[in-house]
Design an enzyme around this catalytic site. Sequence first.
Site, short mmCIF file in Angstrom:
data_model
loop_
_atom_site.label_atom_id
_atom_site.label_comp_id
_atom_site.label_asym_id
_atom_site.label_seq_id
_atom_site.Cartn_x
_atom_site.Cartn_y
_atom_site.Cartn_z
N ASP A 1 52.02 -6.66 34.36
CA ASP A 1 53.11 -6.87 33.42
C ASP A 1 54.42 -6.43 34.08
OD1 ASP A 1 53.27 -4.06 33.17
OD2 ASP A 1 52.00 -4.03 31.38
N LYS B 1 55.77 -9.27 29.72
CA LYS B 1 56.60 -9.56 28.56
C LYS B 1 57.81 -8.64 28.62
CE LYS B 1 52.32 -10.24 26.00
NZ LYS B 1 51.47 -9.88 27.15
N MET C 1 58.95 1.48 23.27
CA MET C 1 59.43 0.12 23.00
C MET C 1 60.28 0.08 21.73
SD MET C 1 55.85 -1.87 23.90
CE MET C 1 54.92 -0.82 22.77
#
Length: 276
Positions: free
Chosen positions: A52, A73, A188
């Site tokens: 990732d 992502k 996040m």
Amino acid sequence: MRDDADTAADGDAAEVDGTGTVYLVGSGPGDPELLTVKARRLIDDADVVLHDKLPGPEIIDSIPEAKREDVGKRAGGEWTPQEYTNRRLVELAREGKSVVRLKGGDPFVFGRGGEEMEYLASEGIPFEVVPGITSAVAGPGTAGIPITHRDHASSVSFVTGHEDPTKDESAVEWDALAATGGTIVVLMGVGKLPDYTAALRDAGMDPDTPVALVERATWPEMRVATGTLDDIVDVRDEAGIEPPAITVIGEVAATRERVVEFLRNRTGEESEVTDA
């Protein structure tokens, strides 16, 4: 309960039918020196590495381009559907390849490692889990913020600031978190910062509660911004803090002020962490 004979039989079967193994590997917060020895060996020996965006540029660049695939992502940018990643892991393993699924931090701390593990099992693919240092602990620590402290916090809660958008409502009970009196670490959560800081204030948390934002923890360009529950959104905007970043809410966040003068961390050429 399975015994060693069962495990050996499974291994023999995997070799006979030609199926490879998938390794769900945590890369840690980004500093290549914080990779585990096992993670480094598996990355080097793998036929394919699906990574990732979060392992950090130095770790990703250490993998030969011919054997790495980006399935990452990033908030507001390009992304790879989880369903594709799941299918790709199975496809590569059925080709007999040794596959590393490389994730930032630890695979099971908001890293979808659980989803991938269940999918692999449902498809009959052997896998191994290789834990990594989670950024939820290492990020604040690198910034001089202990997530627990005998004088300030005897509990810590880890929360995702980016839940599955298909959920009808949030599964995070901010009212309950506000009442714990411990540290809250949000991963996040840069984009949703106004929402959950307001929710915590509405739940009765003191607006003067210290808050810290740690951007790109342990990376060469690591930055730290500090404020309070009341003004941290303005601090974020003025400093231009962007993902990936960790939010630390609680009295422990003020510890940084008392130690920062003597804090040294690996950011480029052993320089100090840059404060935003």
